[in-house]
Design an enzyme around this catalytic site. Structure first.
Site, mmCIF file in Angstrom:
data_model
loop_
_atom_site.group_PDB
_atom_site.id
_atom_site.type_symbol
_atom_site.label_atom_id
_atom_site.label_comp_id
_atom_site.label_asym_id
_atom_site.label_seq_id
_atom_site.Cartn_x
_atom_site.Cartn_y
_atom_site.Cartn_z
ATOM 1 N N ASP A 67 3.769 -83.786 15.945
ATOM 2 C CA ASP A 67 2.923 -82.921 14.873
ATOM 3 C C ASP A 67 1.449 -83.241 15.470
ATOM 4 O O ASP A 67 0.947 -83.696 16.428
ATOM 5 C CB ASP A 67 2.933 -84.064 13.675
ATOM 6 C CG ASP A 67 3.193 -85.545 13.898
ATOM 7 O OD1 ASP A 67 2.608 -86.093 14.888
ATOM 8 O OD2 ASP A 67 3.469 -86.276 13.175
ATOM 9 N N ASN A 136 6.072 -95.040 4.139
ATOM 10 C CA ASN A 136 6.776 -94.412 2.908
ATOM 11 C C ASN A 136 8.115 -94.040 3.544
ATOM 12 O O ASN A 136 8.763 -92.976 2.813
ATOM 13 C CB ASN A 136 6.180 -93.424 2.112
ATOM 14 C CG ASN A 136 5.472 -92.205 2.998
ATOM 15 O OD1 ASN A 136 5.757 -92.322 4.170
ATOM 16 N ND2 ASN A 136 4.606 -91.084 2.476
ATOM 17 N N HIS A 138 8.430 -91.749 6.122
ATOM 18 C CA HIS A 138 8.211 -90.269 6.597
ATOM 19 C C HIS A 138 8.500 -90.448 8.222
ATOM 20 O O HIS A 138 8.290 -91.728 8.811
ATOM 21 C CB HIS A 138 6.771 -89.921 6.566
ATOM 22 C CG HIS A 138 5.700 -90.194 7.194
ATOM 23 N ND1 HIS A 138 4.549 -90.662 6.549
ATOM 24 C CD2 HIS A 138 5.374 -90.531 8.428
ATOM 25 C CE1 HIS A 138 3.758 -91.156 7.306
ATOM 26 N NE2 HIS A 138 4.144 -90.947 8.462
ATOM 27 N N GLU A 143 7.456 -85.802 4.952
ATOM 28 C CA GLU A 143 7.154 -86.924 3.796
ATOM 29 C C GLU A 143 8.257 -86.797 2.756
ATOM 30 O O GLU A 143 8.940 -85.737 2.918
ATOM 31 C CB GLU A 143 5.753 -86.359 3.192
ATOM 32 C CG GLU A 143 4.554 -86.301 4.060
ATOM 33 C CD GLU A 143 3.875 -87.513 4.202
ATOM 34 O OE1 GLU A 143 4.658 -88.592 3.866
ATOM 35 O OE2 GLU A 143 2.668 -87.945 4.231
HETATM 36 C C1 GLP Z 1 1.718 -90.882 11.500
HETATM 37 C C2 GLP Z 1 2.618 -89.871 12.507
HETATM 38 C C3 GLP Z 1 4.069 -90.514 12.453
HETATM 39 C C4 GLP Z 1 4.089 -92.204 12.837
HETATM 40 C C5 GLP Z 1 3.248 -92.763 11.700
HETATM 41 C C6 GLP Z 1 3.227 -94.370 11.802
HETATM 42 O O1 GLP Z 1 1.872 -90.562 10.166
HETATM 43 N N1 GLP Z 1 2.667 -88.839 12.121
HETATM 44 O O2 GLP Z 1 4.707 -89.838 13.555
HETATM 45 O O3 GLP Z 1 5.569 -92.536 13.265
HETATM 46 O O4 GLP Z 1 2.118 -92.371 11.496
HETATM 47 O O5 GLP Z 1 2.279 -94.709 12.491
HETATM 48 P P1 GLP Z 1 1.919 -96.290 12.935
HETATM 49 O O6 GLP Z 1 2.837 -96.220 14.260
HETATM 50 O O7 GLP Z 1 0.499 -96.065 13.312
HETATM 51 O O8 GLP Z 1 2.353 -97.183 11.758
#
Ligand code: GLP
Length: 261
Positions: A67, A136, A138, A143
């Site tokens: 993304d 959440n 995702h 989402e």
């Molecule tokens: C972002 C990314 C996800 C990732 C998520 C969790 O939203 N788009 O791909 O898995 O964060 O991130 P973290 O590892 O910082 O908790």
């Protein structure tokens, strides 16, 4: 599902990195799906170290990131292109033209999504998709909601997601409201999915995603259906599923990634 629980984050980073190293040794031209966020940083450090020790090369690898935020140029410190360059690409031998990330500044976002899907299709199947997990449920920026997208699309970020990611911005207001993300279809088409989750704050969502009902309200719950899902957790993230593990709630309660490739 193959579930691995590690006593500390460093062991988890090393194990995830070694999973990728093993794949690249067997398939030097593998297609990798890559993630951002706090979780993969240690994995990318371990991969960088492996490249420095000449244990592995990324020279023939193609990578596709999940993304990118809409509106952030590649040189914005919170953009995922910047993140990937800083944490991985500039330290390893992957040719820049083989690294792919959606362009969040494209004039026509719909066309950019279609372009990304065409690139993915042309590259063939993703061999290994590295995934983190949002609080959440995702994955990428898919989402929770009443429906999920199969293809790359523009996602409206959930307030909880914007709040969680505000730590990467100067002010919470700066967090973009939209992002381009790979869809569930592209994620699911990967031969192997490696889901990595750390920290006690993710214990509840890990429990929901891996043992709860399969629902679009928790996009990660769909991963239960993937034929080659490898889950790596630290003790914190595994806090709520440990007792389930001993009760044999999983097909293969504790296993290693040996024999995956
Ligand atoms: C972002 C990314 C996800 C990732 C998520 C969790 O939203 N788009 O791909 O898995 O964060 O991130 P973290 O590892 O910082 O908790």
């Amino acid at each position: 599902m193959k579930l691995n629980i590690f006593a500390n984050p460093n062991l988890l980073h090393e194990a995830a990195a070694q999973t990728i190293v093993r794949l690249l040794r067997q398939k030097p031209d593998a297609v990798l799906g890559l993630a951002t966020g706090g979780t993969p940083v240690g994995i990318y450090e371990a991969l960088t170290a492996a490249v420095r020790r000449r244990e592995v090369s990324f020279a023939r690898v193609a990578s596709f990131n999940l993304d990118e935020y809409v509106g952030l140029p590649p040189d914005h410190p919170a953009s995922y292109r910047y993140y990937m360059d800083q944490h991985l690409f500039r330290h390893i031998d992957i040719p820049p033209e083989r690294t792919h990330i959606p362009d969040g500044c494209a004039a026509d976002l719909e066309r950019e999504c279609e372009r990304y899907d065409r690139l993915l299709q042309a590259a063939g199947r993703i061999d290994l998709m590295l995934l983190g997990l949002g609080h959440n449920g995702h994955i990428g920026f898919n989402e929770p909601g009443r429906a999920l997208h199969s293809k790359t699309h523009v996602a409206i970020l959930h307030p909880q997601t914007r709040e969680a990611n505000a730590r990467f911005f100067r002010t919470p207001e700066e967090v973009p409201t939209r992002a381009i993300t790979m869809g569930l279809g592209s994620i699911f088409s990967a031969r192997t999915i490696l889901l990595v989750v750390k920290g006690n704050d993710k214990a509840d969502i890990v429990h929901r995603a891996l043992t709860g009902p399969i629902t679009t309200e928790c996009p990660a719950s769909l991963l239960q259906l993937h034929p080659r899902l490898v889950v790596m957790l630290d003790e914190g993230a595994a806090a709520r599923i440990k007792c389930q593990t001993t009760q044999n709630a999983f097909h293969e309660p504790v296993d290693s990634t040996n024999g995956l490739w």
